[in-house]
Structures are given as structure tokens and as C-alpha cells.
Design a protein around this motif. Structure first.
Motif, PDB file in Angstrom:
ATOM      1  N   HIS A 148     -33.210  -9.751 -21.172  1.00 14.95           N
ATOM      2  CA  HIS A 148     -32.658  -9.613 -21.811  1.00 14.95           C
ATOM      3  C   HIS A 148     -31.303  -9.754 -22.162  1.00 14.95           C
ATOM      4  O   HIS A 148     -29.985  -9.060 -22.268  1.00 14.95           O
ATOM      5  CB  HIS A 148     -33.104  -8.382 -23.229  1.00 14.95           C
ATOM      6  CG  HIS A 148     -34.799  -8.316 -23.326  1.00 14.95           C
ATOM      7  ND1 HIS A 148     -35.559  -7.727 -22.309  1.00 14.95           N
ATOM      8  CD2 HIS A 148     -35.291  -8.524 -24.086  1.00 14.95           C
ATOM      9  CE1 HIS A 148     -36.032  -7.628 -22.465  1.00 14.95           C
ATOM     10  NE2 HIS A 148     -36.570  -8.414 -23.628  1.00 14.95           N
ATOM     11  N   GLU A 149     -30.940 -11.251 -22.152  1.00 16.65           N
ATOM     12  CA  GLU A 149     -29.142 -12.099 -22.237  1.00 16.65           C
ATOM     13  C   GLU A 149     -28.224 -11.506 -22.935  1.00 16.65           C
ATOM     14  O   GLU A 149     -27.391 -10.297 -22.579  1.00 16.65           O
ATOM     15  CB  GLU A 149     -29.667 -13.886 -22.257  1.00 16.65           C
ATOM     16  CG  GLU A 149     -27.813 -13.577 -21.505  1.00 16.65           C
ATOM     17  CD  GLU A 149     -27.796 -15.540 -21.686  1.00 16.65           C
ATOM     18  OE1 GLU A 149     -26.748 -15.381 -22.014  1.00 16.65           O
ATOM     19  OE2 GLU A 149     -29.262 -15.884 -21.578  1.00 16.65           O
ATOM     20  N   GLU A 150     -28.828 -11.015 -24.360  1.00 19.40           N
ATOM     21  CA  GLU A 150     -28.332 -10.502 -25.289  1.00 19.40           C
ATOM     22  C   GLU A 150     -28.238  -8.948 -25.859  1.00 19.40           C
ATOM     23  O   GLU A 150     -27.680  -7.902 -26.453  1.00 19.40           O
ATOM     24  CB  GLU A 150     -28.369 -11.590 -26.379  1.00 19.40           C
ATOM     25  CG  GLU A 150     -27.399 -12.584 -26.425  1.00 19.40           C
ATOM     26  CD  GLU A 150     -26.932 -13.125 -27.311  1.00 19.40           C
ATOM     27  OE1 GLU A 150     -27.611 -12.498 -29.017  1.00 19.40           O
ATOM     28  OE2 GLU A 150     -26.077 -14.415 -27.514  1.00 19.40           O
ATOM     29  N   GLY A 151     -29.545  -8.234 -24.689  1.00 15.27           N
ATOM     30  CA  GLY A 151     -29.595  -7.286 -24.827  1.00 15.27           C
ATOM     31  C   GLY A 151     -30.887  -7.009 -25.989  1.00 15.27           C
ATOM     32  O   GLY A 151     -31.540  -7.948 -26.061  1.00 15.27           O
ATOM     33  N   SER A 191     -32.974  -5.432 -29.084  1.00 15.55           N
ATOM     34  CA  SER A 191     -33.315  -5.103 -30.296  1.00 15.55           C
ATOM     35  C   SER A 191     -32.977  -3.429 -30.290  1.00 15.55           C
ATOM     36  O   SER A 191     -33.219  -3.093 -29.524  1.00 15.55           O
ATOM     37  CB  SER A 191     -34.686  -5.398 -31.507  1.00 15.55           C
ATOM     38  OG  SER A 191     -35.290  -4.225 -30.991  1.00 15.55           O
ATOM     39  N   CYS A 201     -25.944  -4.908 -24.827  1.00 15.99           N
ATOM     40  CA  CYS A 201     -25.770  -6.020 -24.802  1.00 15.99           C
ATOM     41  C   CYS A 201     -26.531  -6.404 -23.508  1.00 15.99           C
ATOM     42  O   CYS A 201     -25.767  -7.409 -23.342  1.00 15.99           O
ATOM     43  CB  CYS A 201     -24.455  -5.004 -24.183  1.00 15.99           C
ATOM     44  SG  CYS A 201     -23.712  -4.216 -24.840  1.00 15.99           S
ATOM     45  N   GLY A 202     -27.212  -6.512 -22.106  1.00 14.43           N
ATOM     46  CA  GLY A 202     -27.507  -6.658 -21.760  1.00 14.43           C
ATOM     47  C   GLY A 202     -26.416  -7.380 -20.643  1.00 14.43           C
ATOM     48  O   GLY A 202     -27.295  -8.193 -20.057  1.00 14.43           O
ATOM     49  N   GLN A 203     -25.718  -5.966 -20.728  1.00 13.72           N
ATOM     50  CA  GLN A 203     -24.382  -6.423 -19.014  1.00 13.72           C
ATOM     51  C   GLN A 203     -24.276  -5.194 -19.185  1.00 13.72           C
ATOM     52  O   GLN A 203     -23.918  -4.380 -20.149  1.00 13.72           O
ATOM     53  CB  GLN A 203     -24.165  -7.796 -20.075  1.00 13.72           C
ATOM     54  CG  GLN A 203     -22.986  -7.371 -20.323  1.00 13.72           C
ATOM     55  CD  GLN A 203     -21.989  -8.893 -20.605  1.00 13.72           C
ATOM     56  OE1 GLN A 203     -22.091  -9.718 -19.702  1.00 13.72           O
ATOM     57  NE2 GLN A 203     -21.146  -8.857 -21.438  1.00 13.72           N
ATOM     58  N   PRO A 235     -20.113  -6.443 -28.332  1.00 11.92           N
ATOM     59  CA  PRO A 235     -20.196  -7.500 -28.682  1.00 11.92           C
ATOM     60  C   PRO A 235     -19.938  -6.974 -30.663  1.00 11.92           C
ATOM     61  O   PRO A 235     -21.005  -6.093 -31.105  1.00 11.92           O
ATOM     62  CB  PRO A 235     -22.111  -8.171 -28.416  1.00 11.92           C
ATOM     63  CG  PRO A 235     -21.876  -7.511 -26.597  1.00 11.92           C
ATOM     64  CD  PRO A 235     -21.002  -6.153 -27.140  1.00 11.92           C
ATOM     65  N   HIS A 242     -23.052  -8.352 -32.415  1.00 19.73           N
ATOM     66  CA  HIS A 242     -23.925  -8.846 -33.158  1.00 19.73           C
ATOM     67  C   HIS A 242     -24.306  -6.302 -33.040  1.00 19.73           C
ATOM     68  O   HIS A 242     -25.184  -6.170 -33.955  1.00 19.73           O
ATOM     69  CB  HIS A 242     -24.566  -8.800 -32.361  1.00 19.73           C
ATOM     70  CG  HIS A 242     -25.020  -8.281 -30.576  1.00 19.73           C
ATOM     71  ND1 HIS A 242     -24.404  -9.073 -29.692  1.00 19.73           N
ATOM     72  CD2 HIS A 242     -25.910  -7.575 -30.149  1.00 19.73           C
ATOM     73  CE1 HIS A 242     -25.048  -8.374 -28.643  1.00 19.73           C
ATOM     74  NE2 HIS A 242     -25.931  -7.808 -29.064  1.00 19.73           N
TER      75      HIS A 242
END
Length: 337
Positions: free
Chosen positions: A107-110, A112, A210-212, A235, A237
Motif C-alpha cells: 500500500h504505497e500511500e498507506g 485507509s 503513510c506507507g513508509q 502527508p 491525506h
């Protein structure tokens, strides 16, 4: 080491058939295994005692002692400890869904926030339980959170750096993984045990949404600088409530970090069940979860052992299987008591 079974040799005393390797460490290999009679799958941590120095031996004793102490639905169970002349085997509950680090990396952007909230609440619930027993984990990271998909749970594992602590008394041992360790541990200072787990919880929550990792630079020196300066960027979002909770945990000063009570009562975590495991009253293994092949294999062993014959009514055989599985679980519970 109290409660350890001694005098075993061969492929774990003939009790477990070892299978493929699941992971490796400096002194240990984690393997998939099956109980030779029930067919239950377990993870076996095989420790080569000949390679252990004094420090590693101390960590091993702490790991076994703490895992025997913590019995919680969101913590991987230590079923049994088997000791041989050169090896120590830790028989552990086996997850069926991989670890959280691999899941996050997909999940690159984290995740939900609703999903992140579900998993994070369970981790907090487990750590809160550990701290009430005065056990600190000291190596909290997504790699040490395992999915149990059939149960709909995540569970903490790898208590290799865990230890008992006395409230108000500081610890001194530097341990853990750089990207997840609190600044005071990396400085080699004395530290408050619960606070270092709180910092790591903050890193885990950041990664979930955040995915990272928040502190992951090109090299260890740069990463260390970022941790010491407490420099990270959440981030856009991510919701304000979630950002606030992350900020409360990732505080450079341990005295300013949120307590577990404050985390559990935070607005972002409201409305989520922190302990869905309490809904599950079924045993870890049930005859209904056995494949036909496994079912027939158990019947074959029963026949060969003169426990039953093939003309027995199938319902009676199923009852016998259930009783045998429950006896196996009772034995495992006794082995760690």
C-alpha cells in the motif's frame, strides 16, 4: 529454565515434523512444522545454543520468561519449549497471513484510516496488557506484527528484546531496530521502559497510514539525525486527528509522550473494537478445519495405534478426533504454565 521439556532429540522428539524455513536470524531459524498426530501447523523457532554468547543467552531467557507470562489474544502464543543438547525449540502459534511490514509495502500511500485504526487498536491493546504485567517489548515494528486472517486479528511476536521492568525504575540496555527505536535508546541513556514502546507505536501508526517509515534516510547516520531531531512529515491525506495522535507519540522528550491510557482514549481511536478476539470462543484447531487428507491421516494413525477401527461410525470418529485435539491443546497450555 522452568517448564522446559528435556531429553529430546531427532526431529523435535518425534512430536513435530519440520518443514520449510520461514525466516532466519543471527542465532535462530524459524521453520514451519506440523504436529505428527493432530496435523496442527505451528512455527518453530530453532535456536542453536552453541552460537549463543552470554548476552544472547540472557535475551533468550528473557524472551521465554516474558512469552510464558503474556497470554493474550493479540500476542502469538508460546505453546511449548523443548530443550536438547545443542538446540532449543520454541513451539509457537502460526499466523496465516504474513507480517504487517509486507502488507504495508503493498500500500504505497498507506492503508485507509479505518483499516489502520482496526489493526492499530489491537496492537495498542496487546501492549497495554504487556505493560500492566510490567513487560516491555522493546522491538515493536511491523515485521513483528503477524496477521491471523481466519481469526480477523493481528498479533505481536518476537519478544527477543523484551524484559520485565519496575515502574519508576529505568532500564539501560540498548536494543531494537534503528528506524523504530526511541532517541533515548539510541543515545545509550537510561530510559523509561513504557515510553520506548510508545515511540515505536508512533512509528507503526505513521507507517500504517503513510506507507513508509517516518525516519528512513539514505544511510544510518542520516536516519539517526532525523530521529534525534524528531523530523518527519505526515502527508496531507492523513486526517488531523490521526496526525495529532502520531505527534503525541513521536515526542523527543519521553515525558511528553502520550500514555497508553491517553492513546486508547484518543478521539481517532473511538468507535473501534480494540479486542475483537473476545468474540472467538472456539479452539485454535477444530476438526471442521481439517482437510479430508488430514482427517484420513488421523484416522489411519488411530487405526495403526489400535485406538479405533475403520468400521467405526464417522460421527464417533469425529468425536474422538475433537477430544484428541482438545487434549493436545490442553497439553500445550500445560507445557507453558
Amino acid at each position: 529454565m522452568a517448564g522446559i521439556k528435556r531429553g529430546y532429540d531427532g526431529k523435535i522428539a518425534g512430536l513435530y515434523d519440520l518443514d520449510k524455513t520461514l525466516g532466519r536470524g543471527h542465532f535462530a531459524v524459524v521453520k514451519l512444522a506440523r504436529h505428527v498426530f493432530t496435523g496442527e501447523k505451528v512455527a518453530v523457532k530453532v535456536i542453536d545454543k552453541t552460537k549463543l554468547d552470554t548476552v544472547a543467552t540472557g535475551h533468550l531467557f528473557q524472551e521465554v520468561r516474558c512469552m510464558k507470562l503474556v497470554q493474550h489474544p493479540n500476542i502469538v502464543r508460546l505453546y511449548e519449549v523443548i530443550d536438547t543438547q545443542t538446540k532449543l525449540y520454541l513451539i509457537l502459534e502460526l499466523g496465516d497471513g504474513g507480517d504487517m511490514f509486507d502488507y504495508i509495502m503493498k500500500h504505497e500511500e498507506g492503508l485507509s484510516e479505518e483499516l489502520a485504526k482496526k489493526y492499530f487498536a489491537q496492537i495498542v491493546h496487546a501492549i497495554s496488557y504487556c505493560h500492566r504485567l510490567h513487560v516491555v517489548h522493546r522491538d515493536l515494528k511491523p515485521e513483528n506484527v503477524v496477521f491471523f486472517e481466519k481469526q480477523g486479528l493481528v498479533k505481536l511476536t518476537d519478544f527477543g528484546f523484551s524484559n520485565k521492568f519496575q515502574p519508576g525504575k529505568k532500564l539501560t540496555t540498548s536494543c531494537g531496530s534503528l528506524a523504530y527505536s526511541a532517541p533515548e535508546i539510541l543515545l545509550g541513556d537510561e530510559y523509561d521502559a513504557p515510553a520506548v514502546d510508545i515511540w515505536s507505536l508512533g512509528v507503526i501508526l505513521f507507517m500504517l497510514v503513510c506507507g513508509q517509515p517516518p525516519f528512513q534516510e539514505a544511510n544510518d547516520s542520516e536516519t539517526l539525525t532525523m530521529i534525534m531531531d524528531c523530523k518527519y512529515t505526515v502527508p496531507a491525506h492523513v486526517s488531523n486527528a490521526c496526525k495529532d495522535l502520531i505527534n503525541r507519540m513521536l515526542q523527543r522528550d519521553p515525558k511528553r509522550r502520550a500514555s497508553l491510557e491517553e492513546i486508547e482514549s484518543h478521539a481517532w481511536l473511538q468507535g473501534v473494537d480494540p479486542s475483537p478476539a473476545t468474540k472467538y470462543n472456539t479452539p485454535l484447531v477444530s476438526h471442521k478445519n481439517l482437510s479430508e487428507e488430514e482427517h484420513n491421516s488421523i484416522i489411519q494413525r488411530m487405526v495403526l495405534g489400535d485406538i479405533a477401527d475403520r468400521e467405526l461410525n464417522n460421527d464417533i470418529i469425529n468425536i474422538i478426533i475433537i477430544l484428541l485435539l482438545l487434549l493436545s491443546l490442553s497439553y500445550q497450555a500445560y507445557a507453558v504454565s
